[in-house]
Design a protein around this motif. Structure first.
Motif, PDB file in Angstrom:
ATOM      1  N   PRO A 177      -2.073  -1.731   2.564  1.00  0.00           N
ATOM      2  CA  PRO A 177      -1.691  -0.663   3.492  1.00  0.00           C
ATOM      3  C   PRO A 177      -1.068   0.550   2.800  1.00  0.00           C
ATOM      4  N   LEU A 178      -0.265   0.311   1.750  1.00  0.00           N
ATOM      5  CA  LEU A 178       0.334   1.428   1.019  1.00  0.00           C
ATOM      6  C   LEU A 178      -0.739   2.250   0.324  1.00  0.00           C
ATOM      7  N   LEU A 179      -1.644   1.582  -0.379  1.00  0.00           N
ATOM      8  CA  LEU A 179      -2.700   2.301  -1.085  1.00  0.00           C
ATOM      9  C   LEU A 179      -3.593   3.049  -0.106  1.00  0.00           C
ATOM     10  N   HIS A 180      -3.860   2.436   1.045  1.00  0.00           N
ATOM     11  CA  HIS A 180      -4.662   3.113   2.065  1.00  0.00           C
ATOM     12  C   HIS A 180      -3.998   4.412   2.507  1.00  0.00           C
ATOM     13  N   CYS A 181      -2.696   4.371   2.760  1.00  0.00           N
ATOM     14  CA  CYS A 181      -1.988   5.567   3.215  1.00  0.00           C
ATOM     15  C   CYS A 181      -2.041   6.675   2.168  1.00  0.00           C
ATOM     16  N   LEU A 182      -1.823   6.321   0.926  1.00  0.00           N
ATOM     17  CA  LEU A 182      -1.832   7.318  -0.142  1.00  0.00           C
ATOM     18  C   LEU A 182      -3.219   7.934  -0.313  1.00  0.00           C
ATOM     19  N   ARG A 183      -4.243   7.112  -0.178  1.00  0.00           N
ATOM     20  CA  ARG A 183      -5.608   7.640  -0.297  1.00  0.00           C
ATOM     21  C   ARG A 183      -5.953   8.525   0.896  1.00  0.00           C
ATOM     22  N   SER A 184      -5.557   8.099   2.093  1.00  0.00           N
ATOM     23  CA  SER A 184      -5.980   8.818   3.297  1.00  0.00           C
ATOM     24  C   SER A 184      -5.395  10.219   3.370  1.00  0.00           C
ATOM     25  N   CYS A 185      -4.188  10.407   2.849  1.00  0.00           N
ATOM     26  CA  CYS A 185      -3.587  11.743   2.887  1.00  0.00           C
ATOM     27  C   CYS A 185      -3.892  12.536   1.620  1.00  0.00           C
ATOM     28  N   GLY A 186      -4.628  11.950   0.692  1.00  0.00           N
ATOM     29  CA  GLY A 186      -4.981  12.654  -0.537  1.00  0.00           C
ATOM     30  C   GLY A 186      -3.803  12.935  -1.429  1.00  0.00           C
ATOM     31  N   ALA A 187      -2.871  11.989  -1.523  1.00  0.00           N
ATOM     32  CA  ALA A 187      -1.653  12.212  -2.308  1.00  0.00           C
ATOM     33  C   ALA A 187      -1.969  12.410  -3.789  1.00  0.00           C
ATOM     34  N   HIS A 188      -1.276  13.375  -4.386  1.00  0.00           N
ATOM     35  CA  HIS A 188      -1.387  13.624  -5.827  1.00  0.00           C
ATOM     36  C   HIS A 188      -0.179  13.085  -6.590  1.00  0.00           C
ATOM     37  N   ALA A 189       0.904  12.815  -5.873  1.00  0.00           N
ATOM     38  CA  ALA A 189       2.118  12.318  -6.510  1.00  0.00           C
ATOM     39  C   ALA A 189       2.869  11.449  -5.518  1.00  0.00           C
ATOM     40  N   LEU A 190       3.721  10.572  -6.051  1.00  0.00           N
ATOM     41  CA  LEU A 190       4.526   9.667  -5.224  1.00  0.00           C
ATOM     42  C   LEU A 190       5.943   9.655  -5.755  1.00  0.00           C
ATOM     43  N   VAL A 191       6.894   9.888  -4.857  1.00  0.00           N
ATOM     44  CA  VAL A 191       8.313   9.782  -5.190  1.00  0.00           C
ATOM     45  C   VAL A 191       8.839   8.538  -4.494  1.00  0.00           C
TER      46      VAL A 191
END
Length: 682
Positions: free
Chosen positions: A204-218
């Motif tokens: 679920p975490l990876l899905h969320c990051l992919r779906s919003c097109g994240a370039h960075a994570l804090v």
């Protein structure tokens, strides 16, 4: 004589209204009119602020996006006024401006933008230019910090690709001042923010990051241990990784707060964040939908601006002190709580985690006058044993959503005198309701005056087909008073629906066409409400398979997909069941074993806890030989929900989630009685 005639007519007017059945509606006319005036004043004030920002110097801080210019205004107009209280820490509006400026400059450095420290003469990263020598770089302390940062970059394997203007940076952080500084800083730097629910891990975490097109994570340092299995996948996605605070970081994770502390705190040029259009996306908030995994709802600059008026519409004042113990990744915490506070320039007491036992002591200590709730929060409070701190407080108003009428009555009777203002809204929605009359159990009013400000309609809905009922001309039919109706709202430039990040299929069913006229478009909330004969709106139920628990939407398809990944399960049916004394519906899963496997409760609990957020984990399990289906081979969710979870009336083995023990245990008739008596917590 004329005066006597007029007096007689006034005395007869109530009787005439009763005769034609108008009195139930018109008796609330004064309240409807007062709120309408307040709403128009609020809209006018917000419009004036937006026009002032548009006319401001683009190199100045008040020429940026709505978050940037509002914070800059407050830092200028109320610099010493306390904005935020978090534990023993207090921050004024001037301090909030400085902290967010430092964060913005750290993000701008990641964009390879390095304008002059004061913002004058700075150039946009899109122009491909950089100031030759920043005066701040000459400072020895800052130079040392930059050298350390370069060392971190070398440890990560060389220079990282710069963030592009408008890139998305995801925040996986608990509610804290640092969450706010980074959010505000991202906005000022012209970057988009994605609020990731803190309980998400693995798929679920990876899905969320992919779906919003994240370039960075804090991420929060305290999450590093639980995120360790996810780090290879996060690195494989090419994400730039930061931790928000000092910690022993794995290789490739920098300390963002340390980088920000080395930056100057001067104003950031407004043009870096000024949107081309107010409907441009500036934020993603994840919401569970009927299609399965969380969806990234697009939040526009316009919605941020509109949320600045939330507390003003609630009748809250700049000298009020708000208590906020809701997660900031949720719209209620961030957009309504924090942005609403910025809108009126008030003070917010922020709690990283809600504590029912500490609540009233906190309210007394900080002089809290208003607090924001979800329904569960109030139930937790009324279930607490009495204590001295709950009397003598200054709380005059509770604002929120999801408060059941029975809890409402108990809450006001025990903790009053105070008023409750129940509201309704959706993260991705374009309509909101306010129960400004404080009528118990209502979420708002459906007066013609209110609809002039926030237009909406209730239309008849066919639960069997899951579609609105239409007449012979193909148009929807308005629901009658007392009849549950689907809440829909017209889509316009002033009230747009932006949908979700990803493909258009994610918004399937959210827009209805030809509702009342050919070519019109309405937003489908997916919620059934009832309007009574006095014009009060009451929440009835959610359509489809989605249900609410712990203030969150739970999609049955998402939970079922996680459970079906277990090799000893053949079939899974997930649904929500009503539990006496609890808001919403608790998740329940009917399971069919794969022959000849047996039920492994230890593996099941481990799998669920790793792959589902706490609110989505099924509270009950029902082991069956086969699942009931309809004639068209669809699962019988409604029937299963109606059968409930009473072990005395069901022939199947039942299990209950023991959160304290971290296991699923057999559910006995004695435990069922304890649950009904309120002695067993879910």
């Amino acid at each position: 004589m004329a005066a006597l005639l007029l007096l007689s007519l006034l005395l007869l007017l109530p009787l005439l209204l009763l005769k034609v059945n108008l009195w139930p509606q018109l008796r609330w006319l004064a309240a409807d009119l007062a709120f309408t005036v307040r709403a128009f004043r609020c809209k006018r004030a917000l419009r004036a602020r937006a026009l002032a920002a548009a006319a401001a110097d683009p190199k100045g801080p008040e020429g940026g996006c709505s978050l940037a210019w509002r914070l800059a205004q407050l830092a200028r107009e109320r610099p010493a006024h306390t904005f935020l209280i978090h534990g023993a820490r207090r921050f004024s509006y001037a301090a909030a401006e400085r902290e967010s400026n430092r964060a913005a400059r750290a993000f701008l450095r990641a964009r390879n933008w390095d304008g002059e420290p004061g913002g004058g003469g700075a150039r946009s990263a899109s122009e491909g230019e950089r100031a030759a020598q920043g005066a701040g770089d000459a400072a020895a302390g800052r130079g040392a910090a930059l050298a350390g940062r370069e060392g971190d970059g070398a440890a990560r394997g060389g220079a990282e690709a710069p963030l592009e203007p408008g890139a998305t940076v995801a925040l996986l952080l608990p509610a804290s001042p640092e969450f706010l500084w980074l959010w505000f800083g991202l906005a000022k730097a012209g970057l988009r923010t994605a609020f990731v629910p803190t309980a998400l891990r693995r798929g679920p975490l990876l899905h969320c990051l992919r779906s919003c097109g994240a370039h960075a994570l804090v991420l929060a340092p305290e999450f590093l241990e639980s995120l360790e299995p996810d780090l290879p996948a996060l690195r494989a996605m090419g994400l730039r990784l930061w931790a928000a605070g000092p910690h022993t970081h794995p290789a490739g994770i920098g300390d963002l707060l340390s980088e920000a502390s080395a930056e100057l705190d001067g104003p950031v040029p407004g043009y870096l964040s000024a949107p081309q259009n107010v409907t441009d996306t500036c934020l993603y908030i994840f919401t569970s939908g009927t299609t399965g995994l969380p969806k990234a709802a697009r939040i526009s600059h316009l919605k941020i601006l509109q949320c600045q008026g939330f507390y003003q519409l609630c009748g809250i004042h700049p000298e009020d002190i708000m208590y906020l113990a809701l997660p900031l990744y949720h719209m209620s915490g961030s957009l309504l709580g924090i942005v609403g506070c910025l809108g009126i320039g008030a003070t917010v007491v922020l709690k990283s985690k809600f504590s029912a036992g500490q609540f009233w002591e906190d309210c007394q200590q900080h002089g809290v006058t208003v607090f924001q709730y979800i329904g569960e929060l109030c139930r937790y409070l009324v279930n607490q044993p009495p204590n001295e701190a709950e009397r003598g407080h200054k709380v005059r108003l509770a604002v929120g959503s999801g408060l059941r009428p029975d809890t409402w009555e108990r809450f006001v009777r025990r903790f009053g005198p105070l008023q409750v203002l129940e509201t309704y809204g959706l993260t991705e929605g374009n309509v909101a309701t306010f129960n400004y009359t404080h009528q118990r159990g209502a979420v708002g009013r459906a007066s013609w005056l209110y609809k002039r400000v926030f237009p909406f309609s209730l239309v008849r809905y066919d639960v069997t087909t899951g579609e609105p009922i239409r007449n012979a001309r193909g148009h929807c039919v308005a629901a009658s008073p007392g009849e549950p109706g689907l809440l829909v709202a017209p889509v316009s430039q002033q009230s747009p629906f932006l949908g979700y990040a990803g493909g258009p299929e994610l918004a399937q069913g959210k827009l209805l066409k030809d509702v009342f006229w050919p070519g019109d478009v309405f937003f489908n909330t997916g919620d059934l409400l009832v309007c009574d004969d006095q014009g009060f709106l009451r929440f009835h139920d959610r359509t489809g398979d989605t249900f609410r628990w712990k203030g969150e939407n739970v999609a049955t398809t998402e939970v079922a997909e996680v459970l079906e990944a277990l090799d000893f399960l053949q079939e899974v049916n997930v649904y929500g069941v009503a539990v006496p004394g609890h808001e919403g519906r608790a998740g329940m899963a009917a399971l069919v074993l794969r022959h000849p496997r047996s039920l492994d409760l230890v593996q099941l609990y481990t799998h669920v806890s790793e792959n589902l957020p706490p609110y989505a984990r099924p509270r009950f399990l029902r082991l069956q030989e086969s699942l009931a289906t309809t004639e068209t081979f669809k699962q019988q969710k409604v029937r299963m929900a109606n059968e409930g979870f009473d072990p005395s009336s069901l022939p199947d083995p039942l299990y209950v989630l023991d959160q304290a023990g971290g296991a699923y245990l057999p559910f006995t008739p004695a435990q069922y009685s304890a649950l009904l008596a309120g002695d067993l917590r879910l």
